[in-house]
Write a protein that holds these residues in place. Structure first.
Motif, PDB file in Angstrom:
ATOM      1  N   GLY A  76      49.940 103.342 114.635  1.00  0.00           N
ATOM      2  CA  GLY A  76      49.677 102.002 115.159  1.00  0.00           C
ATOM      3  C   GLY A  76      48.829 101.222 114.174  1.00  0.00           C
ATOM      4  N   GLU A  77      48.077 100.273 114.688  1.00  0.00           N
ATOM      5  CA  GLU A  77      47.295  99.378 113.830  1.00  0.00           C
ATOM      6  C   GLU A  77      46.294 100.132 112.967  1.00  0.00           C
ATOM      7  N   VAL A  78      45.651 101.152 113.543  1.00  0.00           N
ATOM      8  CA  VAL A  78      44.637 101.907 112.797  1.00  0.00           C
ATOM      9  C   VAL A  78      45.273 102.687 111.654  1.00  0.00           C
ATOM     10  N   THR A  79      46.388 103.346 111.919  1.00  0.00           N
ATOM     11  CA  THR A  79      46.993 104.178 110.886  1.00  0.00           C
ATOM     12  C   THR A  79      47.643 103.344 109.778  1.00  0.00           C
ATOM     13  N   LYS A  80      48.084 102.126 110.094  1.00  0.00           N
ATOM     14  CA  LYS A  80      48.678 101.285 109.046  1.00  0.00           C
ATOM     15  C   LYS A  80      47.670 100.957 107.951  1.00  0.00           C
ATOM     16  N   LYS A  81      46.387 101.037 108.278  1.00  0.00           N
ATOM     17  CA  LYS A  81      45.340 100.755 107.290  1.00  0.00           C
ATOM     18  C   LYS A  81      45.143 101.907 106.312  1.00  0.00           C
ATOM     19  N   ILE A  82      45.650 103.088 106.648  1.00  0.00           N
ATOM     20  CA  ILE A  82      45.428 104.252 105.777  1.00  0.00           C
ATOM     21  C   ILE A  82      46.733 104.872 105.286  1.00  0.00           C
ATOM     22  N   VAL A  83      47.880 104.332 105.737  1.00  0.00           N
ATOM     23  CA  VAL A  83      49.185 104.852 105.319  1.00  0.00           C
ATOM     24  C   VAL A  83      49.891 103.819 104.453  1.00  0.00           C
ATOM     25  N   SER A  84      50.356 104.257 103.290  1.00  0.00           N
ATOM     26  CA  SER A  84      51.128 103.390 102.398  1.00  0.00           C
ATOM     27  C   SER A  84      52.560 103.924 102.364  1.00  0.00           C
ATOM     28  N   TYR A  85      53.505 103.088 102.774  1.00  0.00           N
ATOM     29  CA  TYR A  85      54.871 103.544 103.062  1.00  0.00           C
ATOM     30  C   TYR A  85      55.889 102.894 102.134  1.00  0.00           C
ATOM     31  N   LEU A  86      56.686 103.719 101.494  1.00  0.00           N
ATOM     32  CA  LEU A  86      57.801 103.242 100.681  1.00  0.00           C
ATOM     33  C   LEU A  86      59.099 103.583 101.411  1.00  0.00           C
ATOM     34  N   PRO A  87      59.774 102.589 101.994  1.00  0.00           N
ATOM     35  CA  PRO A  87      61.022 102.873 102.702  1.00  0.00           C
ATOM     36  C   PRO A  87      62.161 103.164 101.732  1.00  0.00           C
ATOM     37  N   GLU A  88      63.236 103.693 102.278  1.00  0.00           N
ATOM     38  CA  GLU A  88      64.390 104.073 101.445  1.00  0.00           C
ATOM     39  C   GLU A  88      65.062 102.850 100.839  1.00  0.00           C
ATOM     40  N   HIS A  89      65.065 101.729 101.580  1.00  0.00           N
ATOM     41  CA  HIS A  89      65.759 100.529 101.114  1.00  0.00           C
ATOM     42  C   HIS A  89      64.765  99.410 100.814  1.00  0.00           C
ATOM     43  N   THR A  90      65.093  98.595  99.818  1.00  0.00           N
ATOM     44  CA  THR A  90      64.248  97.471  99.439  1.00  0.00           C
ATOM     45  C   THR A  90      64.195  96.432 100.552  1.00  0.00           C
ATOM     46  N   TYR A  91      63.004  95.921 100.831  1.00  0.00           N
ATOM     47  CA  TYR A  91      62.834  94.955 101.923  1.00  0.00           C
ATOM     48  C   TYR A  91      62.175  93.666 101.458  1.00  0.00           C
ATOM     49  N   LEU A  92      61.877  93.539 100.161  1.00  0.00           N
ATOM     50  CA  LEU A  92      61.107  92.401  99.672  1.00  0.00           C
ATOM     51  C   LEU A  92      61.914  91.107  99.733  1.00  0.00           C
ATOM     52  N   PRO A  93      61.279  89.973 100.047  1.00  0.00           N
ATOM     53  CA  PRO A  93      61.986  88.684 100.121  1.00  0.00           C
ATOM     54  C   PRO A  93      62.504  88.258  98.749  1.00  0.00           C
ATOM     55  N   GLU A  94      63.788  87.943  98.675  1.00  0.00           N
ATOM     56  CA  GLU A  94      64.435  87.633  97.409  1.00  0.00           C
ATOM     57  C   GLU A  94      63.918  86.346  96.767  1.00  0.00           C
ATOM     58  N   ASN A  95      63.423  85.425  97.584  1.00  0.00           N
ATOM     59  CA  ASN A  95      63.039  84.107  97.049  1.00  0.00           C
ATOM     60  C   ASN A  95      61.591  84.047  96.579  1.00  0.00           C
ATOM     61  N   MET A  96      60.897  85.184  96.567  1.00  0.00           N
ATOM     62  CA  MET A  96      59.507  85.215  96.127  1.00  0.00           C
ATOM     63  C   MET A  96      59.410  85.702  94.685  1.00  0.00           C
ATOM     64  N   LYS A  97      58.371  85.248  93.997  1.00  0.00           N
ATOM     65  CA  LYS A  97      58.074  85.773  92.676  1.00  0.00           C
ATOM     66  C   LYS A  97      57.299  87.086  92.818  1.00  0.00           C
ATOM     67  N   VAL A  98      57.368  87.899  91.775  1.00  0.00           N
ATOM     68  CA  VAL A  98      56.666  89.183  91.794  1.00  0.00           C
ATOM     69  C   VAL A  98      55.173  88.971  92.058  1.00  0.00           C
ATOM     70  N   LYS A  99      54.559  88.012  91.384  1.00  0.00           N
ATOM     71  CA  LYS A  99      53.115  87.792  91.552  1.00  0.00           C
ATOM     72  C   LYS A  99      52.784  87.339  92.978  1.00  0.00           C
ATOM     73  N   ASP A 100      53.714  86.621  93.621  1.00  0.00           N
ATOM     74  CA  ASP A 100      53.472  86.167  94.992  1.00  0.00           C
ATOM     75  C   ASP A 100      53.465  87.347  95.959  1.00  0.00           C
ATOM     76  N   VAL A 101      54.350  88.307  95.710  1.00  0.00           N
ATOM     77  CA  VAL A 101      54.390  89.493  96.571  1.00  0.00           C
ATOM     78  C   VAL A 101      53.109  90.303  96.387  1.00  0.00           C
ATOM     79  N   ILE A 102      52.639  90.411  95.164  1.00  0.00           N
ATOM     80  CA  ILE A 102      51.380  91.123  94.905  1.00  0.00           C
ATOM     81  C   ILE A 102      50.224  90.444  95.643  1.00  0.00           C
ATOM     82  N   GLU A 103      50.181  89.117  95.577  1.00  0.00           N
ATOM     83  CA  GLU A 103      49.107  88.388  96.272  1.00  0.00           C
ATOM     84  C   GLU A 103      49.200  88.572  97.783  1.00  0.00           C
ATOM     85  N   TYR A 104      50.422  88.614  98.286  1.00  0.00           N
ATOM     86  CA  TYR A 104      50.635  88.818  99.718  1.00  0.00           C
ATOM     87  C   TYR A 104      50.086  90.185 100.142  1.00  0.00           C
ATOM     88  N   PHE A 105      50.405  91.227  99.368  1.00  0.00           N
ATOM     89  CA  PHE A 105      49.914  92.568  99.689  1.00  0.00           C
ATOM     90  C   PHE A 105      48.388  92.625  99.576  1.00  0.00           C
TER      91      PHE A 105
END
Length: 239
Positions: A76-105
């Motif tokens: 849940g909310e608590v575990t999301k703060k300590i778990v870093s998850y790489l899913p099998e398929h790419t989910y990143l928004p296509e219309n964003m720049k790489v630096k924008d995704v980094i800033e978002y994270f």
């Protein structure tokens, strides 16, 4: 309430099961304890329940029965703060720049290390001003891995991080994983490409038809079976 006389494992699964409607048991009565400071291979043929188990660990699917505790908490909310998850398929928004995704994270995760992310980008020669839609599938996967490994998480869950990339890229991905996680953290790494990763593993969990048929250290398997993990896996499933 946690029993104070009992060691709290980083991940504890107790009689965990998941059944999809009109289908077989995807995960069937799995009980496991995963400790901190380990790199653990989650192995099994297609349809063995690996991705279902991973999605339950990340709170994306609810178990049909049984319990999951991560650092003493249900997903849940608590575990999301300590778990870093790489899913099998790419989910990143296509219309964003790489630096924008980094800033978002960086805004979203308190443990995100922006400098580390840009260092990995530079070493991979990925332009921070590139739009994701202009990148190849393999490069998008590398960007996604960079985002995951730039966190100081307690648990990294990586679903097929080296699938679909060439051998040179696999080597780099493995080196990136090893170089960018805290040694006190645990990595749970799902893969079917065993030969490339077995030398970095401390333990393996092998699933078959939703059941955990093996949970052992790599050293024990090699000593008791006299085989590599890949050779033992092929023997178990007669590959």
């Amino acid at each position: 309430m946690t029993n104070t006389n009992e060691t709290v494992s980083l991940v504890r699964l107790k009689n965990l099961s998941k059944k999809y409607p009109a289908g077989p048991m995807a995960v069937n009565d799995v009980s496991l304890r995963l400790e901190s400071g380990k790199i653990i291979g989650l192995l099994g043929p297609n349809g063995s329940g690996k991705t279902t188990l991973i999605k339950m660990l990340n709170g994306l699917l609810k178990p049909s029965s049984g319990t999951i505790l991560i650092d003493g908490n249900r997903p849940g909310e608590v575990t999301k703060k300590i778990v870093s998850y790489l899913p099998e398929h790419t989910y990143l928004p296509e219309n964003m720049k790489v630096k924008d995704v980094i800033e978002y994270f960086a805004d979203f995760y308190a443990d995100f290390k922006t400098e580390r992310a840009y260092e990995m980008l530079s070493s991979l020669q990925i332009g921070q001003n590139s739009y994701l839609k202009t990148l190849s599938k393999g490069t998008k996967e590398k960007v996604q891995l960079i985002l995951v490994m730039s966190r100081d998480a307690k648990l990294f869950i990586l679903d097929e991080p080296i699938a679909g990339v060439d051998p040179a890229a696999r080597d780099y991905i493995i080196k990136t994983i090893l170089a960018n996680y805290n040694e006190n953290a645990t990595i749970l790494l799902s893969t079917h490409i065993i030969t490339d990763i077995e030398n970095i593993l401390d333990e393996v969990v092998i699933l078959e038809n939703g059941k955990a048929i093996v949970h052992s250290t790599v050293e024990e398997i090699r000593e008791q079976k006299g085989k590599s993990i890949d050779a033992y896996f092929r023997e178990v499933f007669s590959c």
